[in-house]
Design an enzyme around this catalytic site. Structure first.
Site, PDB file in Angstrom:
ATOM      1  N   SER A  64       2.725  21.595 -31.938  1.00 30.92           N
ATOM      2  CA  SER A  64       2.026  21.105 -33.129  1.00 30.92           C
ATOM      3  C   SER A  64       0.529  20.925 -32.893  1.00 30.92           C
ATOM      4  CB  SER A  64       2.647  19.794 -33.610  1.00 30.92           C
ATOM      5  OG  SER A  64       2.562  18.812 -32.604  1.00 30.92           O
ATOM      6  N   ASN A  76       2.739  36.391 -34.237  1.00 32.30           N
ATOM      7  CA  ASN A  76       4.009  36.680 -34.896  1.00 32.30           C
ATOM      8  C   ASN A  76       4.602  35.404 -35.507  1.00 32.30           C
ATOM      9  OD1 ASN A  76       4.683  35.504 -32.468  1.00 32.30           O
ATOM     10  ND2 ASN A  76       6.165  37.055 -31.867  1.00 32.30           N
ATOM     11  N   ASP A  82      15.496  38.150 -27.314  1.00 30.83           N
ATOM     12  CA  ASP A  82      16.950  38.294 -27.283  1.00 30.83           C
ATOM     13  C   ASP A  82      17.449  38.322 -25.844  1.00 30.83           C
ATOM     14  OD1 ASP A  82      16.990  40.993 -26.255  1.00 30.83           O
ATOM     15  OD2 ASP A  82      16.706  41.761 -28.276  1.00 30.83           O
ATOM     16  N   TYR A  85      16.421  41.030 -23.125  1.00 31.02           N
ATOM     17  CA  TYR A  85      15.088  41.027 -22.509  1.00 31.02           C
ATOM     18  C   TYR A  85      15.167  40.143 -21.264  1.00 31.02           C
ATOM     19  CZ  TYR A  85       9.975  40.836 -22.224  1.00 31.02           C
ATOM     20  OH  TYR A  85       8.672  40.946 -21.821  1.00 31.02           O
TER      21      TYR A  85
END
Length: 144
Positions: A64, A76, A82, A85
């Site tokens: 934050s 992104n 996933d 990887y």
């Protein structure tokens, strides 16, 4: 309890840990000093590679305070790693865009992650009409 195999870039990287009583997210840190100019894009190395349990993925988001402290935005906005990887060179990074000149020191906490079970397989059923209450067509308030 799920187990994650983790490889650290070197012995200087602070080991991952929960912050007791505050959250079930786990902070990730910059693995090296990074200097960015306003308008610059960079992948910031996080100094870890992990082998997630089968059927799980990691969600990575900024802390934050990241924008306020460093003037960077995760490009992104929500990273997904996933469980495939997981090779010896599949190091985690945070893709960022700097809105001002900034310096991120090695060890600075810049993002956080948690693991989640993969979404179950779902089937879409096409219908002519939905039967739930009409909420007005825009968000939870129903106002435009």
């Amino acid at each position: 309890m799920k187990q994650i195999r983790i490889k650290y870039l070197n012995q200087d990287i602070k080991r991952l840990e929960y912050i007791e009583g505050k959250s079930d997210w786990i902070d990730l840190r910059a693995a090296e000093r990074v200097t960015l100019s306003a308008g610059e894009y960079r992948l910031i190395p996080l100094g870890v590679a992990m082998q997630l349990p089968k059927g799980y993925e990691a969600h990575i988001v900024p802390r934050s305070s990241t924008f306020r402290n460093f003037g960077i935005i995760q490009t992104n906005h929500f990273g997904v790693v996933d469980n495939k990887y997981c090779g010896p060179n599949d190091w985690w990074h945070m893709p960022v865009y700097a809105v001002r000149d900034t310096v991120i020191e090695a060890g600075d906490r810049i993002c956080q992650f948690r693991i989640q079970e993969n979404q179950p397989t779902i089937e879409f059923e096409e219908v002519e009409e939905l039967t739930a209450e009409d909420r007005g067509g825009f968000g939870s308030t129903g106002t435009k």
